[in-house]
Structures are given as structure tokens and as C-alpha cells.
Enzyme design. Structure first.
Site, PDB file in Angstrom:
ATOM      1  N   CYS A 134       0.853  -1.194   0.000  1.00  0.00           N
ATOM      2  CA  CYS A 134       0.000   0.000   0.000  1.00  0.00           C
ATOM      3  C   CYS A 134       0.888   1.244   0.000  1.00  0.00           C
ATOM      4  CB  CYS A 134      -0.974  -0.040   1.180  1.00  0.00           C
ATOM      5  SG  CYS A 134      -2.057  -1.487   1.190  1.00  0.00           S
ATOM      6  N   ASP A 189      -8.330  -0.956  -7.826  1.00  0.00           N
ATOM      7  CA  ASP A 189      -7.677  -0.091  -6.838  1.00  0.00           C
ATOM      8  C   ASP A 189      -7.884   1.362  -7.231  1.00  0.00           C
ATOM      9  OD1 ASP A 189      -6.036   1.181  -5.033  1.00  0.00           O
ATOM     10  OD2 ASP A 189      -4.346  -0.169  -5.309  1.00  0.00           O
ATOM     11  N   HIS A 221      -7.157  -3.392  -3.570  1.00  0.00           N
ATOM     12  CA  HIS A 221      -6.122  -2.730  -2.782  1.00  0.00           C
ATOM     13  C   HIS A 221      -6.014  -3.438  -1.427  1.00  0.00           C
ATOM     14  CE1 HIS A 221      -3.619   0.677  -1.588  1.00  0.00           C
ATOM     15  NE2 HIS A 221      -4.244   0.649  -0.427  1.00  0.00           N
TER      16      HIS A 221
END
Length: 251
Positions: A134, A189, A221
Site C-alpha cells: 500500500c 484499486d 487494494h
């Protein structure tokens, strides 16, 4: 995988002391180092488990609490399993902490993490590898571009905002990168839309960076994080295969 041993360590930085998780094979020998950058949810059991699995492959792994300026981990009171219903409330608390970690601060800290690894008896000599998740994917790319002489390989998974049109976008360091890079993007995402994926690819190609960027179909994500609803086992195992392949080629 070999047995591992993990412990909490303190890493001196220019701005204080970063607490971190260090894990390594239990054989007592020095091993190649991997600096693992956390996601925004912070240093928690899931990330320790991920680091332990990586250490079991023969690496000394350091996972710093990059939010140390706000306190030692855990900073946030998280449920054992993070589902979509609680994410908005969690990120109301996490958002300001994330935004306070500027590129300048993060890269000052990265220098401290790399120095600590270079001086550790648990680490074999030579450059290190990076991996990030991330927000950590962006930190991985920035570190590779800021400290090219110290980084042999860098990976990032389900990274967000890697190639924005702002002056602090991570992709702008591409011209300084000498490491081999790998990025595994989630196709679902919102933090990394197709135009950013294309911009990142173009920047790395134009800079002559050895790299591979892949889009994981059906992945969200956070697909590597087993304590969240975003986790996807197939995508996670693909991430492990790609990461270990990168490390074996570059160490």
C-alpha cells in the site's frame, strides 16, 4: 522454510527513535537484509507474520514503524479482522498521520534504517532489498531512488498514488534508480487508476530501469493483507512467487 526468531528493536533516527520488528533465521548467521515497509494500518501481527515468512526464506527483515513520530506501535486500536464497515472510521484516524509523513521525513528515516541494517551483525554485507505494501510501495520506490547505492532490488504491492501529477510523486525518482524493480498492482484499486499505472511504466522504461509491472486481475487494494476483507489468497501467493524470484535473482 527455516525457523525464525523475531524481536522488537529501536532504530535511532535524526528525529527520534523508530521502533521496529526484526526477524531472521534462527541459525545465528548473518543474512541478506530486506527492509519491509508497512501499509497504513501499521506494524501489527499481520505484518510480523509476513516478515517472518520472508525471514524463513533466508533473509534478515526489518519492519520499521514509519509513524514513530506519533508513538510506538500499535498506534491504532484495530479489530482482529478489518472489514469494509470499519475502514472509514479507521482511516479518519490514520489519514492525518499518513499525511504528516512527507517524502523528506520518510527518506531521512530511510537513511537511518539503512545505516542500522549496515551496522547490524545479523546482516550480511552488501546492498539490501526493499518491499512495501500500500503506502509502503511508494516508500520502497522513493528509497530505491534516494539511496541507489544501497538498494539491489525493490518491490511494491497494491501501491497507491505511485505516479500522480504532483511534484512529490514517487515515480519522479525513476532516473536515479539502479535497482531492479517489481510492482504488483491491483486492478480494482481506486488509489492507482490505469493512467497512473501507465505513467509509472513509461517513467521506468524511459529511465532504463530494469523492472516488471504486473496487474493482478480481480485483486483489490490490500490483497496481501490477510487480516482485511481485501485479502485474496491467489493474488497473495502470486505476490510471494514474484517477490522471492526478484530476491533470488538480485542477492
Amino acid at each position: 522454510m527455516t525457523a525464525v526468531q523475531g524481536t522488537t528493536v529501536d532504530v535511532p533516527t535524526e528525529d527520534g527513535t523508530a521502533d521496529a520488528y526484526l526477524t531472521r533465521p534462527a541459525d545465528g548467521a548473518a543474512h541478506p537484509a530486506v527492509l519491509l515497509y508497512m501499509d497504513a494500518l501499521g506494524l501489527r501481527p499481520q505484518l510480523r507474520s509476513l516478515a517472518d515468512r520472508l525471514a524463513g526464506e533466508g533473509y534478515t527483515v526489518l519492519v520499521p514503524n514509519v509513524f514513530y513520530r506519533h508513538g510506538r506501535a500499535p498506534l491504532f486500536d484495530l479489530p482482529e479482522f478489518i472489514d469494509p464497515g470499519v475502514r472509514p472510521e479507521i482511516f479518519e484516524r490514520i489519514g492525518p498521520v499518513m499525511r504528516s509523513l512527507t517524502n523528506e521525513r520518510a527518506m531521512r528515516d530511510a537513511g537511518a534504517y539503512l545505516r542500522w541494517l549496515a551496522e547490524s551483525p545479523a546482516v550480511a554485507g552488501g546492498p539490501v532489498a526493499l518491499t512495501g505494501y500500500c503506502m509502503g510501495a511508494g516508500l520502497s520506490l522513493l528509497t530505491a531512488g534516494t539511496y541507489p547505492e544501497r538498494v539491489a532490488a525493490a518491490a511494491g504491492f497494491h501501491g497507491g498514488r505511485l505516479a500522480t501529477d504532483t511534484p512529490d510523486s514517487p515515480h519522479l525518482v525513476a532516473g536515479s534508480v539502479t535497482a531492479e524493480l517489481y510492482f504488483g498492482h491491483a486492478d480494482q484499486d481506486h488509489s492507482l487508476p490505469p493512467e497512473q499505472i501507465e505513467r509509472l511504466e513509461e517513467a521506468l522504461t524511459a529511465a532504463g530501469v530494469r523492472h516488471r509491472c504486473e496487474v493482478y486481475t480481480g485483486a483489490s487494494h490490500g490483497f496481501t493483507q490477510a487480516d482485511t476483507a481485501a485479502y485474496r489468497k491467489e493474488a497473495d501467493e502470486r505476490h510471494w512467487a514474484a517477490l522471492l524470484d526478484l530476491l533470488k535473482r538480485t542477492f
